[in-house]
Enzyme design. Structure first.
Site, mmCIF file in Angstrom:
data_model
loop_
_atom_site.group_PDB
_atom_site.id
_atom_site.type_symbol
_atom_site.label_atom_id
_atom_site.label_comp_id
_atom_site.label_asym_id
_atom_site.label_seq_id
_atom_site.Cartn_x
_atom_site.Cartn_y
_atom_site.Cartn_z
ATOM 1 N N SER A 149 0.847 -1.205 0.000
ATOM 2 C CA SER A 149 0.000 0.000 0.000
ATOM 3 C C SER A 149 0.874 1.244 0.000
ATOM 4 O O SER A 149 2.018 1.212 0.477
ATOM 5 C CB SER A 149 -0.869 -0.006 1.263
ATOM 6 O OG SER A 149 -1.542 1.224 1.413
ATOM 7 N N TYR A 162 -2.145 -0.997 10.451
ATOM 8 C CA TYR A 162 -2.260 -1.331 9.027
ATOM 9 C C TYR A 162 -1.046 -0.810 8.248
ATOM 10 O O TYR A 162 -0.418 -1.550 7.488
ATOM 11 C CB TYR A 162 -3.552 -0.742 8.451
ATOM 12 C CG TYR A 162 -3.676 -0.936 6.955
ATOM 13 C CD1 TYR A 162 -4.063 -2.165 6.428
ATOM 14 C CD2 TYR A 162 -3.384 0.097 6.062
ATOM 15 C CE1 TYR A 162 -4.156 -2.356 5.057
ATOM 16 C CE2 TYR A 162 -3.480 -0.083 4.691
ATOM 17 C CZ TYR A 162 -3.866 -1.316 4.191
ATOM 18 O OH TYR A 162 -3.951 -1.501 2.826
#
Ligand SMILES: NC(=O)c1ccc[n+]([C@@H]2O[C@H](COP(=O)([O-])OP(=O)(O)OC[C@H]3O[C@@H](n4cnc5c(N)ncnc54)[C@H](OP(=O)(O)O)[C@@H]3O)[C@@H](O)[C@H]2O)c1
Length: 275
Positions: A149, A162
């Site tokens: 990401s 995350y």
């Protein structure tokens, strides 16, 4: 192994294959694949994708493995499915992942653990278990695509665990790529920015806690573009890609920005989001 990777006749394992980017990977690989094994928790979701692929590409064998990959049992089921189905995978797409919006201290222990188990442990242990399958025929090129990401590039308050798990994914991918450089297995990592899938809905907490989405519309990239960029990276043996030019510029800016400035901006954004 610097020749372009040929997806023709490929045999693919896709985690998180019931929704979002996982489905898109299946759709874009299906015209050339011989076998696609999809795994996620939702059997219904997998069945819907399988029906779509069967209808459009009757020659492709589509297999399913409903499993919670954050658990040892779920991962064992997927590995057994690869073995018992007799498939010889040459592509592994480690795509399943989940987030949790909100501060670390107010997060539930279960959701924190779940992110680490899925985003890190599952990705690493599936790679470890399936690597011998990818290496089995040294003359046949294989690849691993890890879905990281843009969040891997910076500390993200309200998405702290995350973002840290995705930093792990990027770092692990780059190291593994170097270790495997003399083999038939190449490794690419894709770092999407905000992408319209179910990710945001699933990352919201049951009490409705969300994240500050200001500016996200400006950087949103369609799943189709994320996946075609990822597959092109695998084809050309690129180490790491950030789909979409705005995301790519943002990633470069975060990389070269002095750490003190990055911390200052992250803190400002966090303060702005506080009630
Ligand atoms: N969308 C974004 O903005 C964005 C940005 C950067 C990176 N990413 C990354 O992209 C990847 C794909 O996410 P997405 O955007 O496509 O989101 P998504 O639509 O929520 O898809 C996530 C997939 O992972 C599966 N999954 C979730 N928990 C699982 C578990 N415990 N065991 C097995 N499978 C599980 C889901 O299926 P089930 O619910 O059926 O299990 C689903 O198939 C993730 O790694 C995510 O971190 C997304």
């Amino acid at each position: 192994m610097n020749k372009e990777f040929d997806f023709k006749g490929c045999s693919v394992v896709i985690t998180g294959g019931s929704s979002g980017l996982g489905v898109e990977f299946a759709r874009q690989l299906a015209p050339q694949a011989s076998q696609i094994l999809l795994s996620a928790r939702s059997a219904d979701g997998l069945e819907t994708v399988k029906s779509e692929l069967n209808q459009k590409y009757p020659d492709v064998e589509v297999l399913m493995c409903p499993a919670d990959l954050s658990t040892i049992q779920g991962r064992t089921n997927l590995i057994e499915k690869v073995v018992t189905s007799g498939m010889a995978p040459n592509i592994l797409i480690n795509n399943a992942g989940a987030g949790d919006y909100g501060s670390f201290s107010t997060g539930s222990a279960e959701r924190i653990q779940g992110q680490i188990d899925l985003n890190i442990t599952s990705l690493v242990m599936l790679t470890h278990a399936l690597l011998p399958h990818l290496k089995r025929r040294p003359e046949r090129p294989s690849c691993i695509v890890n879905v990281s990401s843009l969040a891997a590039s910076l500390p993200m308050p309200d998405l702290a665990v995350y973002a840290a798990t995705k930093s792990f994914v990027t770092s692990f991918s780059e190291a593994l790529r170097i270790e495997l450089s003399g083999t038939n297995v190449r490794v690419s990592c894709v770092c999407p920015g905000p992408t319209p899938t179910r990710f945001g809905q699933n990352a919201k907490r049951p009490d409705g806690t969300d994240t500050d989405r200001s500016g996200q519309d400006f950087v949103k990239v369609a799943p189709e573009v994320v996946v075609s960029t990822a597959l092109n990276a695998a084809r050309r043996n690129q180490a790491c890609v950030h789909p979409g030019w705005v995301v790519s510029i943002a990633a470069t800016a975060f990389r070269i920005m002095p750490r003190a400035l990055l911390r200052f901006l992250a803190a400002k954004r966090f303060q702005r989001s506080q009630p």
